[in-house]
Design a protein around this motif. Sequence first.
Motif, PDB file in Angstrom:
ATOM      1  N   LEU A  94      11.095   2.732  -9.009  1.00 13.37           N
ATOM      2  CA  LEU A  94      12.428   3.310  -8.848  1.00 13.37           C
ATOM      3  C   LEU A  94      13.416   2.780  -9.886  1.00 13.37           C
ATOM      4  N   VAL A  95      13.307   1.514 -10.241  1.00 11.25           N
ATOM      5  CA  VAL A  95      14.247   0.943 -11.210  1.00 11.25           C
ATOM      6  C   VAL A  95      13.751   1.076 -12.645  1.00 11.25           C
ATOM      7  N   GLY A  96      12.614   1.722 -12.839  1.00 13.79           N
ATOM      8  CA  GLY A  96      12.134   2.010 -14.185  1.00 13.79           C
ATOM      9  C   GLY A  96      11.325   0.907 -14.825  1.00 13.79           C
ATOM     10  N   GLU A  97      10.921  -0.099 -14.037  1.00 15.00           N
ATOM     11  CA  GLU A  97      10.148  -1.202 -14.601  1.00 15.00           C
ATOM     12  C   GLU A  97       8.650  -0.966 -14.556  1.00 15.00           C
ATOM     13  N   GLU A  98       8.214   0.025 -13.810  1.00 12.25           N
ATOM     14  CA  GLU A  98       6.792   0.326 -13.682  1.00 12.25           C
ATOM     15  C   GLU A  98       6.510   1.676 -14.301  1.00 12.25           C
ATOM     16  N   SER A  99       5.406   1.759 -14.981  1.00 15.94           N
ATOM     17  CA  SER A  99       4.959   3.056 -15.473  1.00 15.94           C
ATOM     18  C   SER A  99       4.262   3.773 -14.325  1.00 15.94           C
ATOM     19  N   LEU A 100       3.978   5.032 -14.514  1.00 21.07           N
ATOM     20  CA  LEU A 100       3.275   5.799 -13.492  1.00 21.07           C
ATOM     21  C   LEU A 100       1.931   5.168 -13.183  1.00 21.07           C
ATOM     22  N   GLY A 101       1.234   4.661 -14.211  1.00 21.12           N
ATOM     23  CA  GLY A 101      -0.069   4.037 -13.994  1.00 21.12           C
ATOM     24  C   GLY A 101       0.026   2.826 -13.095  1.00 21.12           C
ATOM     25  N   ALA A 102       1.034   1.987 -13.319  1.00 23.58           N
ATOM     26  CA  ALA A 102       1.214   0.806 -12.482  1.00 23.58           C
ATOM     27  C   ALA A 102       1.570   1.211 -11.059  1.00 23.58           C
ATOM     28  N   ALA A 103       2.389   2.244 -10.918  1.00 29.55           N
ATOM     29  CA  ALA A 103       2.753   2.717  -9.587  1.00 29.55           C
ATOM     30  C   ALA A 103       1.539   3.281  -8.873  1.00 29.55           C
ATOM     31  N   SER A 104       0.698   4.011  -9.594  1.00 26.00           N
ATOM     32  CA  SER A 104      -0.512   4.559  -8.988  1.00 26.00           C
ATOM     33  C   SER A 104      -1.443   3.442  -8.547  1.00 26.00           C
ATOM     34  N   ALA A 105      -1.542   2.381  -9.359  1.00 27.24           N
ATOM     35  CA  ALA A 105      -2.382   1.240  -8.994  1.00 27.24           C
ATOM     36  C   ALA A 105      -1.840   0.574  -7.737  1.00 27.24           C
ATOM     37  N   ALA A 106      -0.514   0.482  -7.624  1.00 23.53           N
ATOM     38  CA  ALA A 106       0.091  -0.109  -6.435  1.00 23.53           C
ATOM     39  C   ALA A 106      -0.201   0.739  -5.203  1.00 23.53           C
ATOM     40  N   VAL A 107      -0.131   2.061  -5.352  1.00 23.84           N
ATOM     41  CA  VAL A 107      -0.442   2.960  -4.236  1.00 23.84           C
ATOM     42  C   VAL A 107      -1.912   2.811  -3.854  1.00 23.84           C
ATOM     43  N   ASP A 108      -2.800   2.740  -4.843  1.00 16.97           N
ATOM     44  CA  ASP A 108      -4.226   2.566  -4.564  1.00 16.97           C
ATOM     45  C   ASP A 108      -4.470   1.270  -3.802  1.00 16.97           C
ATOM     46  N   ASP A 109      -3.794   0.177  -4.231  1.00 16.35           N
ATOM     47  CA  ASP A 109      -3.943  -1.109  -3.558  1.00 16.35           C
ATOM     48  C   ASP A 109      -3.438  -1.012  -2.123  1.00 16.35           C
ATOM     49  N   LEU A 110      -2.294  -0.371  -1.937  1.00 13.94           N
ATOM     50  CA  LEU A 110      -1.733  -0.208  -0.603  1.00 13.94           C
ATOM     51  C   LEU A 110      -2.682   0.609   0.271  1.00 13.94           C
ATOM     52  N   GLN A 111      -3.239   1.677  -0.283  1.00 14.69           N
ATOM     53  CA  GLN A 111      -4.163   2.501   0.489  1.00 14.69           C
ATOM     54  C   GLN A 111      -5.422   1.723   0.853  1.00 14.69           C
ATOM     55  N   SER A 112      -5.904   0.869  -0.045  1.00 18.51           N
ATOM     56  CA  SER A 112      -7.078   0.045   0.245  1.00 18.51           C
ATOM     57  C   SER A 112      -6.783  -0.932   1.380  1.00 18.51           C
ATOM     58  N   ARG A 113      -5.598  -1.561   1.316  1.00 19.77           N
ATOM     59  CA  ARG A 113      -5.236  -2.504   2.383  1.00 19.77           C
ATOM     60  C   ARG A 113      -5.057  -1.776   3.717  1.00 19.77           C
ATOM     61  N   ALA A 114      -4.463  -0.585   3.669  1.00 12.23           N
ATOM     62  CA  ALA A 114      -4.292   0.189   4.904  1.00 12.23           C
ATOM     63  C   ALA A 114      -5.642   0.603   5.479  1.00 12.23           C
ATOM     64  N   ALA A 115      -6.575   0.983   4.611  1.00 16.62           N
ATOM     65  CA  ALA A 115      -7.915   1.360   5.067  1.00 16.62           C
ATOM     66  C   ALA A 115      -8.610   0.169   5.716  1.00 16.62           C
ATOM     67  N   ALA A 116      -8.434  -1.022   5.151  1.00 15.72           N
ATOM     68  CA  ALA A 116      -9.042  -2.220   5.729  1.00 15.72           C
ATOM     69  C   ALA A 116      -8.453  -2.511   7.113  1.00 15.72           C
TER      70      ALA A 116
END
Length: 151
Positions: free
Chosen positions: A68-90
């Motif tokens: 949101l503040v422009g410090e992350e690229s889309l790739g980094a944001a996607s990686a964060a979402v993937d990590d969050l989804q992995s933790r939620a799945a666990a």
Amino acid sequence: MANIADRLDLALRERGLSGAQVAAELTEAGIPITRAYVSQLRTGKQTNPTLQVLRALASCLQVSVGWLVGEESLGAASAAVDDLQSRAAALGAAASGLSDGSLAVLRGVIDLARRAEGLPESPASGPQATPEVSAVPAARTTLAPPVRAAR
């Protein structure tokens, strides 16, 4: 580098939300904010929201504060979402087989943790959206009124 106004405007358009809808959602979650303030952030007339407001906006729009503040690229944001989804799945796998009563207790604990961290209550459970490549990280769920835990 993108700024808050650019990213907020983009996320609102991608999610199909108005500033009034977001302001109402955040106010209901305990973060009093006006439609006018969201509009000022969106247009760049206000440029220094508090961390609490940034976290609430990011949570409501289902993006990271960094994105949101422009410090992350889309790739980094996607990686964060993937990590969050992995933790939620666990967590989901760990809860598999529990009774409805035990699941209700877990939902209550999660809601308490979210409140302790200043986050809005978790939205109603629903089917997971398939991530798509776009300028805004794909939402994991739709914006819904907060679910109130039975007391």
